[in-house]
Structure formats: structure tokens, C-alpha cells
Design a protein around this motif. Structure first.
Motif, PDB file in Angstrom:
ATOM      1  N   GLN A   1       0.802  -1.212   0.000  1.00 44.45           N
ATOM      2  CA  GLN A   1       0.000   0.000   0.000  1.00 44.45           C
ATOM      3  C   GLN A   1       0.838   1.268   0.000  1.00 44.45           C
ATOM      4  O   GLN A   1       0.325   2.356  -0.249  1.00 44.45           O
ATOM      5  CB  GLN A   1      -0.960   0.003   1.192  1.00 44.45           C
ATOM      6  CG  GLN A   1      -1.879  -1.202   1.231  1.00 44.45           C
ATOM      7  CD  GLN A   1      -2.512  -1.483  -0.112  1.00 44.45           C
ATOM      8  OE1 GLN A   1      -3.002  -0.574  -0.774  1.00 44.45           O
ATOM      9  NE2 GLN A   1      -2.508  -2.747  -0.514  1.00 44.45           N
TER      10      GLN A   1
ATOM     11  N   ALA B   1      -1.809   2.955  -4.684  1.00 45.42           N
ATOM     12  CA  ALA B   1      -2.466   1.907  -3.901  1.00 45.42           C
ATOM     13  C   ALA B   1      -3.635   2.501  -3.126  1.00 45.42           C
ATOM     14  O   ALA B   1      -3.585   3.634  -2.667  1.00 45.42           O
ATOM     15  CB  ALA B   1      -1.476   1.247  -2.961  1.00 45.42           C
TER      16      ALA B   1
ATOM     17  N   GLY C   1      -5.325   0.695  -0.534  1.00 46.40           N
ATOM     18  CA  GLY C   1      -5.624  -0.217   0.557  1.00 46.40           C
ATOM     19  C   GLY C   1      -5.831   0.474   1.897  1.00 46.40           C
ATOM     20  O   GLY C   1      -5.176   1.460   2.227  1.00 46.40           O
TER      21      GLY C   1
ATOM     22  N   ASP D   1      -9.294  -3.178  -0.442  1.00 45.72           N
ATOM     23  CA  ASP D   1      -8.647  -2.622  -1.628  1.00 45.72           C
ATOM     24  C   ASP D   1      -9.687  -1.795  -2.369  1.00 45.72           C
ATOM     25  O   ASP D   1     -10.664  -2.347  -2.881  1.00 45.72           O
ATOM     26  CB  ASP D   1      -8.110  -3.747  -2.519  1.00 45.72           C
ATOM     27  CG  ASP D   1      -7.501  -3.218  -3.799  1.00 45.72           C
ATOM     28  OD1 ASP D   1      -6.881  -2.139  -3.753  1.00 45.72           O
ATOM     29  OD2 ASP D   1      -7.647  -3.873  -4.847  1.00 45.72           O
TER      30      ASP D   1
END
Length: 250
Positions: free
Chosen positions: A98, A103, A105, A141
Motif C-alpha cells: 500500500q 495503492a 488499501g 482494496d
């Protein structure tokens, strides 16, 4: 090598599976009805029903209430990092991923003290009823739940130390290796056993999916000089994610 002729329901399921794979039955297309399968393949209602059940158990189709059975969108599996590598940051594999640009997440965690059950005690090498810190995680996610985990740490090791709560304190959010090192416990081994099984109802409620969908189940235990200092269960949807191992060569 000959294994004998397949049962009729498996032959029907195999042909329908091939049509899904080659695009003849694209995502969101309604699967032929039970009557249509019976007529097209010359089989009984029981065989047609069993063939549809096979495809549903494999996650290829899904039932829609009052509408029928439809071909599911097949996502491209994404990797979930499982790594023996720990950079200087001490981040867990998920947090390493992440940190990458773009990313999306996030994770949630909740810790509570409890008495170790028989199975947890056996994995940690302690007595049933001994106190442990249980932490439950949901990893997401882009807002979608992609992994759930439950970890247990014996309070005989971490109790009354700065790392008693895995997600709080000066080392909150760091990996087990780094947290244990802070209290002079040197983790030198980790064992992960990976299996596949149908997801439990409460797991699929969080992760998404219908009864029968398969999950990857990881049982992980960290050891320090042969003593278990943490054990955890990790659960990942098998149709959307795969486990990716990055292990050092010595």
C-alpha cells in the motif's frame, strides 16, 4: 491413463464451462434454463440441476432471485503479498504494497483480551484458558474487502509491554518480527500452511460471495527459539486474489 467415463452431469458442466471460457456464454448472460439443458443435452432434470450446481460451486455462475442463473464476471486475480523480506520500515507485506503509488488499501483492526480456546492454545503451545490478545482485521482494496485475519498473541509474552496491542503504541502497525524485537524476543522462524475450503457464512458476509465460494485459508505461526509468539488465520477470496510469496534465498 483411463479414469472411466464421466458422469453425465459432469459432462454437461464441462461443456457449459467451456462455453463460458471461450466467450460463447459471456459475463451477465443468463445460463440456459434447466429445461433447455435437459433438451439440448438429452439428460434428466436431475442431471441438469446437478450440472448447474457444479458451475455455481465453482463460482462461474450466480443465482439472481426471481430472475435465473447468470454467468459471473470473472475478475483478474490480484496478488496478496506473503513475504520473508522486511525492509527497515518494519512494515507488514500488506503495508509495503500500500506504500506504492496509487495503492488504495485500508485496514481496520480491533483487539480484545480473551482466554485461549483449545485449538489456539495448541498452536501457541500454551494451556487452554491462558490469556491471549486476539486481534481481528479486515483489509480492503479500493473499499472492497480482500482479506480478513484473526491473530492471537500470548499475554505471557506481550502482556504489560509497549507492544501488547498490535495496532497501538509506538510500534502500532509494525510487523510481528519488529514488535517482538522491541521487547527482546527474536523471531527466527515462521510457518504458513495454505489450504482451500468453502468460505464460512460469516466470512463471505464480509468478503462478498455466495455460499460455496472457495477461499484460501492461511494458518500462520511465528516462532522465537521454538516458542510460538503469534498465530493467525488469514482468509482470502480464491476467485479474486492469489497468494504471492517472495522468499529470500540463503
Amino acid at each position: 491413463m483411463t479414469f472411466g467415463e464421466q458422469p453425465a452431469y459432469l459432462r454437461v458442466a464441462s461443456d457449459l464451462r467451456e462455453k463460458i471460457a471461450n466467450g460463447s456464454l459471456p459475463p451477465h448472460t443468463r445460463l440456459p434454463s434447466q429445461a433447455r439443458i435437459r433438451e439440448e443435452y438429452g439428460v434428466s432434470d436431475t442431471v441438469a440441476l446437478e450440472a448447474r450446481k457444479v458451475l455455481m460451486a465453482e463460482g462461474l455462475v450466480e443465482g439472481r432471485s426471481g430472475s435465473g442463473t447468470y454467468v459471473r464476471e470473472r475478475p483478474v486475480p490480484r496478488a496478496v503479498a506473503r513475504s520473508g523480506y522486511r525492509p527497515a520500515t518494519g512494515a507488514t507485506p500488506f503495508r509495503q504494497e500500500q506504500a506504492a503509488e496509487g495503492a488504495r488499501g485500508t485496514w481496520e483492526a480491533n483487539s480484545e483480551q480473551e482466554e485461549a480456546g483449545r485449538e489456539t492454545a495448541a498452536r501457541l503451545g500454551i494451556e487452554p484458558g491462558d490469556r491471549v490478545m486476539r486481534t481481528r482485521y479486515v483489509y480492503r482494496d479500493g473499499g472492497e474487502a480482500m482479506m480478513i485475519a484473526t491473530s492471537w498473541e500470548p499475554l505471557a509474552v506481550t502482556g504489560r509491554t509497549p507492544v501488547m496491542l498490535p495496532e497501538e503504541g509506538p510500534l502500532g502497525g509494525c510487523g510481528v518480527v519488529e514488535r517482538m524485537a522491541a521487547i527482546d524476543v527474536v523471531v527466527d522462524n515462521v510457518v504458513e500452511e495454505v489450504g482451500a475450503r468453502p468460505g464460512l457464512a460469516e466470512e463471505l458476509l464480509v468478503l462478498g460471495g455466495v455460499p460455496g465460494h472457495v477461499v484460501l485459508a492461511v494458518e500462520r505461526t511465528f516462532y522465537a527459539s521454538g516458542r510460538a509468539v503469534e498465530t493467525a488465520d488469514l482468509v482470502v477470496p480464491a476467485d479474486r486474489y492469489r497468494l504471492s510469496y517472495h522468499l529470500p534465498v540463503r
